[in-house]
Design a protein around this motif. Structure first.
Motif, PDB file in Angstrom:
ATOM      1  N   LEU A   1       0.909  -1.510   0.270  1.00 24.68           N
ATOM      2  CA  LEU A   1      -0.241   0.095  -0.182  1.00 24.68           C
ATOM      3  C   LEU A   1       0.861   1.097  -0.274  1.00 24.68           C
ATOM      4  CD1 LEU A   1      -2.582   1.675   0.200  1.00 24.68           C
ATOM      5  CD2 LEU A   1      -2.624   1.163   2.761  1.00 24.68           C
ATOM      6  N   PHE A   2       1.844   1.331   1.395  1.00 26.44           N
ATOM      7  CA  PHE A   2       2.296   2.257   1.600  1.00 26.44           C
ATOM      8  C   PHE A   2       3.671   2.356  -0.223  1.00 26.44           C
ATOM      9  CE2 PHE A   2       1.021   2.574   5.235  1.00 26.44           C
ATOM     10  CZ  PHE A   2       1.114   3.725   5.583  1.00 26.44           C
ATOM     11  N   ASN A   3       3.639   1.187  -1.081  1.00 30.61           N
ATOM     12  CA  ASN A   3       4.201   1.591  -1.885  1.00 30.61           C
ATOM     13  C   ASN A   3       4.300   1.393  -3.521  1.00 30.61           C
ATOM     14  OD1 ASN A   3       8.060   1.492  -1.106  1.00 30.61           O
ATOM     15  ND2 ASN A   3       6.400   0.193   0.070  1.00 30.61           N
ATOM     16  N   ALA A   4       2.261   1.537  -3.199  1.00 30.55           N
ATOM     17  CA  ALA A   4       2.536   1.978  -4.537  1.00 30.55           C
ATOM     18  C   ALA A   4       2.233   0.452  -5.555  1.00 30.55           C
ATOM     19  CB  ALA A   4       2.154   2.249  -5.514  1.00 30.55           C
ATOM     20  N   ILE A   5       2.487  -0.746  -4.962  1.00 31.10           N
ATOM     21  CA  ILE A   5       2.920  -2.016  -5.593  1.00 31.10           C
ATOM     22  C   ILE A   5       1.599  -2.530  -6.544  1.00 31.10           C
ATOM     23  CG2 ILE A   5       3.802  -4.749  -5.089  1.00 31.10           C
ATOM     24  CD1 ILE A   5       5.494  -1.958  -4.769  1.00 31.10           C
ATOM     25  N   PRO A   6       1.658  -2.649  -7.921  1.00 26.40           N
ATOM     26  CA  PRO A   6       0.298  -3.138  -8.519  1.00 26.40           C
ATOM     27  C   PRO A   6       0.047  -4.835  -8.433  1.00 26.40           C
ATOM     28  CG  PRO A   6       2.162  -2.865 -10.110  1.00 26.40           C
ATOM     29  CD  PRO A   6       2.591  -2.258  -9.034  1.00 26.40           C
ATOM     30  N   HIS A   7       1.324  -5.333  -7.974  1.00 27.13           N
ATOM     31  CA  HIS A   7       0.428  -6.526  -8.428  1.00 27.13           C
ATOM     32  C   HIS A   7       1.753  -7.376  -7.020  1.00 27.13           C
ATOM     33  CE1 HIS A   7       4.189  -6.481 -11.233  1.00 27.13           C
ATOM     34  NE2 HIS A   7       3.162  -5.888 -11.727  1.00 27.13           N
ATOM     35  N   PRO A   8       1.900  -8.872  -7.449  1.00 27.45           N
ATOM     36  CA  PRO A   8       2.975  -9.041  -5.636  1.00 27.45           C
ATOM     37  C   PRO A   8       5.001  -9.463  -6.462  1.00 27.45           C
ATOM     38  CG  PRO A   8       1.203 -10.915  -6.480  1.00 27.45           C
ATOM     39  CD  PRO A   8       0.867  -9.811  -7.353  1.00 27.45           C
ATOM     40  N   ASN A   9       5.169  -8.925  -5.553  1.00 29.47           N
ATOM     41  CA  ASN A   9       6.621  -9.173  -5.803  1.00 29.47           C
ATOM     42  C   ASN A   9       7.890  -7.824  -6.015  1.00 29.47           C
ATOM     43  OD1 ASN A   9       9.040 -10.527  -6.258  1.00 29.47           O
ATOM     44  ND2 ASN A   9       9.404 -11.429  -7.926  1.00 29.47           N
ATOM     45  N   GLY A  10       6.814  -6.987  -5.317  1.00 28.46           N
ATOM     46  CA  GLY A  10       7.760  -5.626  -6.029  1.00 28.46           C
ATOM     47  C   GLY A  10       9.050  -5.141  -5.184  1.00 28.46           C
ATOM     48  N   PHE A  11       9.456  -6.829  -4.759  1.00 29.46           N
ATOM     49  CA  PHE A  11      11.239  -5.626  -3.490  1.00 29.46           C
ATOM     50  C   PHE A  11      11.560  -4.562  -4.483  1.00 29.46           C
ATOM     51  CE2 PHE A  11      10.532 -10.180  -1.400  1.00 29.46           C
ATOM     52  CZ  PHE A  11      10.357  -9.426   0.230  1.00 29.46           C
ATOM     53  N   MET A  12      12.279  -4.570  -6.048  1.00 26.68           N
ATOM     54  CA  MET A  12      12.663  -3.919  -6.028  1.00 26.68           C
ATOM     55  C   MET A  12      12.186  -2.305  -6.367  1.00 26.68           C
ATOM     56  SD  MET A  12      15.629  -3.429  -7.528  1.00 26.68           S
ATOM     57  CE  MET A  12      16.130  -5.316  -8.092  1.00 26.68           C
ATOM     58  N   GLN A  13      11.072  -2.243  -6.424  1.00 30.25           N
ATOM     59  CA  GLN A  13      10.017  -0.893  -6.425  1.00 30.25           C
ATOM     60  C   GLN A  13      10.222  -0.655  -4.752  1.00 30.25           C
ATOM     61  OE1 GLN A  13       6.366  -1.266  -8.027  1.00 30.25           O
ATOM     62  NE2 GLN A  13       5.537   0.690  -7.548  1.00 30.25           N
ATOM     63  N   ILE A  14       9.806  -1.511  -3.866  1.00 28.44           N
ATOM     64  CA  ILE A  14      10.094  -0.849  -2.717  1.00 28.44           C
ATOM     65  C   ILE A  14      11.571  -0.542  -2.130  1.00 28.44           C
ATOM     66  CG2 ILE A  14       9.992  -1.494  -0.079  1.00 28.44           C
ATOM     67  CD1 ILE A  14       7.584  -3.624  -1.403  1.00 28.44           C
ATOM     68  N   SER A  15      12.564  -1.589  -2.714  1.00 29.36           N
ATOM     69  CA  SER A  15      13.776  -0.245  -2.384  1.00 29.36           C
ATOM     70  C   SER A  15      14.122   0.475  -2.638  1.00 29.36           C
ATOM     71  CB  SER A  15      14.668  -1.906  -2.819  1.00 29.36           C
ATOM     72  OG  SER A  15      14.614  -2.383  -4.579  1.00 29.36           O
ATOM     73  N   MET A  16      14.262   0.825  -3.908  1.00 29.02           N
ATOM     74  CA  MET A  16      14.401   1.307  -4.561  1.00 29.02           C
ATOM     75  C   MET A  16      13.176   3.299  -3.736  1.00 29.02           C
ATOM     76  SD  MET A  16      14.009   0.589  -8.313  1.00 29.02           S
ATOM     77  CE  MET A  16      14.877   2.541  -9.584  1.00 29.02           C
ATOM     78  N   GLY A  17      12.678   2.405  -3.285  1.00 28.25           N
ATOM     79  CA  GLY A  17      11.811   4.057  -2.864  1.00 28.25           C
ATOM     80  C   GLY A  17      10.688   5.101  -4.153  1.00 28.25           C
ATOM     81  N   ASP A  18      11.094   4.468  -5.387  1.00 31.90           N
ATOM     82  CA  ASP A  18      10.330   5.476  -6.352  1.00 31.90           C
ATOM     83  C   ASP A  18       9.294   6.447  -5.907  1.00 31.90           C
ATOM     84  OD1 ASP A  18      13.094   5.438  -7.424  1.00 31.90           O
ATOM     85  OD2 ASP A  18      12.400   4.274  -8.983  1.00 31.90           O
ATOM     86  N   THR A  19       8.302   5.183  -5.568  1.00 31.11           N
ATOM     87  CA  THR A  19       6.952   5.012  -5.399  1.00 31.11           C
ATOM     88  C   THR A  19       6.467   5.661  -4.223  1.00 31.11           C
ATOM     89  OG1 THR A  19       6.362   2.887  -6.117  1.00 31.11           O
ATOM     90  CG2 THR A  19       6.478   4.504  -7.499  1.00 31.11           C
ATOM     91  N   ASN A  20       7.417   5.292  -2.870  1.00 31.99           N
ATOM     92  CA  ASN A  20       7.293   5.364  -1.981  1.00 31.99           C
ATOM     93  C   ASN A  20       6.178   6.787  -1.332  1.00 31.99           C
ATOM     94  OD1 ASN A  20       7.465   6.273   1.505  1.00 31.99           O
ATOM     95  ND2 ASN A  20       7.903   3.824   1.357  1.00 31.99           N
ATOM     96  N   LEU A  21       5.043   6.524  -0.746  1.00 30.82           N
ATOM     97  CA  LEU A  21       4.241   7.905  -0.596  1.00 30.82           C
ATOM     98  C   LEU A  21       5.174   8.408   0.592  1.00 30.82           C
ATOM     99  CD1 LEU A  21       1.102   5.918   0.593  1.00 30.82           C
ATOM    100  CD2 LEU A  21       1.607   6.814  -2.031  1.00 30.82           C
ATOM    101  N   ILE A  22       5.386   8.113   1.593  1.00 29.60           N
ATOM    102  CA  ILE A  22       6.028   9.117   2.573  1.00 29.60           C
ATOM    103  C   ILE A  22       7.115   9.570   2.099  1.00 29.60           C
ATOM    104  CG2 ILE A  22       7.498   9.205   5.119  1.00 29.60           C
ATOM    105  CD1 ILE A  22       5.807   6.959   5.353  1.00 29.60           C
ATOM    106  N   ARG A  23       7.704   9.607   1.030  1.00 30.72           N
ATOM    107  CA  ARG A  23       9.058  10.028   0.306  1.00 30.72           C
ATOM    108  C   ARG A  23       8.915  10.834  -0.632  1.00 30.72           C
ATOM    109  NH1 ARG A  23      13.601   7.257  -4.260  1.00 30.72           N
ATOM    110  NH2 ARG A  23      14.236   9.394  -4.917  1.00 30.72           N
ATOM    111  N   LEU A  24       7.801  10.146  -0.952  1.00 25.41           N
ATOM    112  CA  LEU A  24       6.632  11.881  -2.055  1.00 25.41           C
ATOM    113  C   LEU A  24       6.319  12.670  -1.412  1.00 25.41           C
ATOM    114  CD1 LEU A  24       5.152   9.071  -4.878  1.00 25.41           C
ATOM    115  CD2 LEU A  24       7.648  10.366  -4.688  1.00 25.41           C
TER     116      LEU A  24
END
Length: 313
Positions: A59-82
Motif C-alpha cells: 500500500l505505501f509503495n504503490a505495488i500493483p501486483h506481487p513481488n515488488g521488492f525492487m520497487q520497494i527498495s528503490m523507494g521511487d513510489t513510496n508515499l512518505i518519500r514523495l
C-alpha cells in the motif's frame, strides 16, 4: 492539499460494518456522516494482502501486483518519500507495539520526520496502546503551519479483540469472539468520527481525510481467523473525504465508478494527490497476495469479470 490525514486501520473487515449491511449497529457514526456528506466516498475495497507485513508495504509503495521488492527498495513510489519531496512534514504515529513494527523499513522510515510507538508513552516495547491516544497526538500538531502528511496507525481490531477497550467501550459485551470483534469495529467508528469532527472544527478547508484497513478478519461467534483466503479477510472499508468541493468531486469521479475499489488504486491516486503525474489504476484487475510479499505463498487475481483466479507457488 496542505494537511493529509491518513488513518490506517488494522484487521477491519468491511463485512462487519453496519454501513455495508451488517445486521449489528457497528458503525452508526459513519452512517450519520454519510447522510450529512453524501459526497463523501465510502466504499469497499480489496486489500493488497492477507496480513499486515504484506499489505502495508504494498500500500505505501504503490505495488500493483506481487513481488515488488525492487520497487520497494528503490523507494521511487513510496508515499512518505514523495510527500517529503513535495515539502510535507511526515508524521507516523502507531498504536501498535514497537516490537511488532519491524516492517517500518519497508514503509519508508528514513523519510519520516516524527515517528512514535506506544513505548514513547510509557508502554513496554511489546505493548500496544488504545487508539484514542492517536487523537491526542494529532491534536498536538499545528495544522496551520506548513504542509503535513500524517499517518495514524491503529491497533484497532487486531487479536486479541477488545483487549485495549475500556468496559464502557465494550458495547456488544464480551461473550463471543464476534462480540469482542464488533466492539473494535464500533470503537474505530468512534475514532474515525472524532478525527473528522476535529478537522471540521478547525474552520479550514485545506485538508483531506483518508481511511482504509490493511486487511480484515474472519470472525464468527465461536472462532476467529487471520491470514486465510476468505472475502472477510481481503475486503476492507475505504473512505476519502475533503471539505473542498472541487477536490471531493474529483475523488468521487475517480473511485465511484468501481463497485469495489482496491489498495493499489488508492496508492496511485494518493501519488497524484501529492502533486505527481501518475497514471490512475483501473477498477480491476486487483491482486491480493498471500503471506509473502513475493507472492510465493500464492496470490489471487480478481479479473474485470469478477472471476477470482488463484495462483499458487
Amino acid at each position: 492539499v496542505r494537511n493529509i490525514v491518513f488513518l490506517v486501520g488494522e484487521s477491519e473487515s468491511a463485512r462487519h460494518l453496519s454501513y455495508f449491511g451488517y445486521p449489528r449497529a457497528t458503525t452508526p457514526r459513519l452512517s450519520e456522516f454519510a447522510q450529512k456528506h453524501p459526497d463523501a466516498l465510502i466504499s469497499r475495497a480489496y486489500s493488497t494482502g492477507l496480513m499486515t507485513r504484506v499489505a502495508l508495504p504494498m500500500l505505501f509503495n504503490a505495488i500493483p501486483h506481487p513481488n515488488g521488492f525492487m520497487q520497494i527498495s528503490m523507494g521511487d513510489t513510496n508515499l512518505i518519500r514523495l510527500a517529503k519531496e513535495q515539502g510535507y512534514t511526515n508524521y507516523f504515529y502507531s498504536a501498535q507495539a514497537e516490537g511488532e513494527m519491524r516492517l517500518m523499513n519497508l514503509l519508508g522510515i528514513k523519510w519520516i520526520d516524527h515517528l512514535t510507538y506506544p513505548s514513547h508513552f510509557g508502554f513496554g516495547v511489546e505493548e500496544s496502546m488504545p487508539d484514542k491516544n492517536l487523537i491526542k497526538q494529532l491534536k498536538e500538531i499545528d495544522l496551520s503551519k506548513g504542509r503535513n502528511f500524517i499517518v495514524l496507525h491503529q491497533r484497532a481490531s487486531h487479536m486479541p479483540y477488545s483487549k485495549w477497550l475500556e468496559p464502557s467501550e465494550q458495547v456488544f459485551g464480551m461473550a463471543t469472539e464476534a462480540d469482542k470483534y464488533d466492539n473494535t469495529i464500533h470503537q474505530t467508528d468512534v475514532i474515525r468520527d472524532e478525527i473528522l469532527k476535529y478537522l471540521e472544527a478547525s474552520g479550514d478547508q485545506d485538508w483531506i481525510f483518508i481511511y482504509t484497513s490493511d486487511h480484515g478478519q474472519l470472525v464468527s461467534d465461536k472462532e476467529a481467523a487471520a491470514g486465510v483466503w476468505h472475502e472477510d479477510i481481503y475486503t476492507v472499508p475505504l473512505m476519502v473525504y475533503s471539505p473542498n468541493n472541487e477536490l471531493q468531486a474529483k475523488i468521487k469521479n475517480t473511485f465511484s465508478a468501481c463497485e469495489y475499489n482496491h489498495h493499489y488504486q488508492l496508492s496511485a491516486w494518493m501519488i497524484d494527490l501529492l502533486g505527481y503525474d501518475y497514471p490512475p489504476a483501473d477498477c480491476l484487475p486487483a491482486y491480493v497476495s498471500g503471506n509473502m510479499l513475493t507472492g510465493d505463498a500464492g496470490y489471487m487475481k480478481i479479473h474485470p469479470d469478477k472471476r477470482q483466479e488463484m495462483i499458487a507457488h
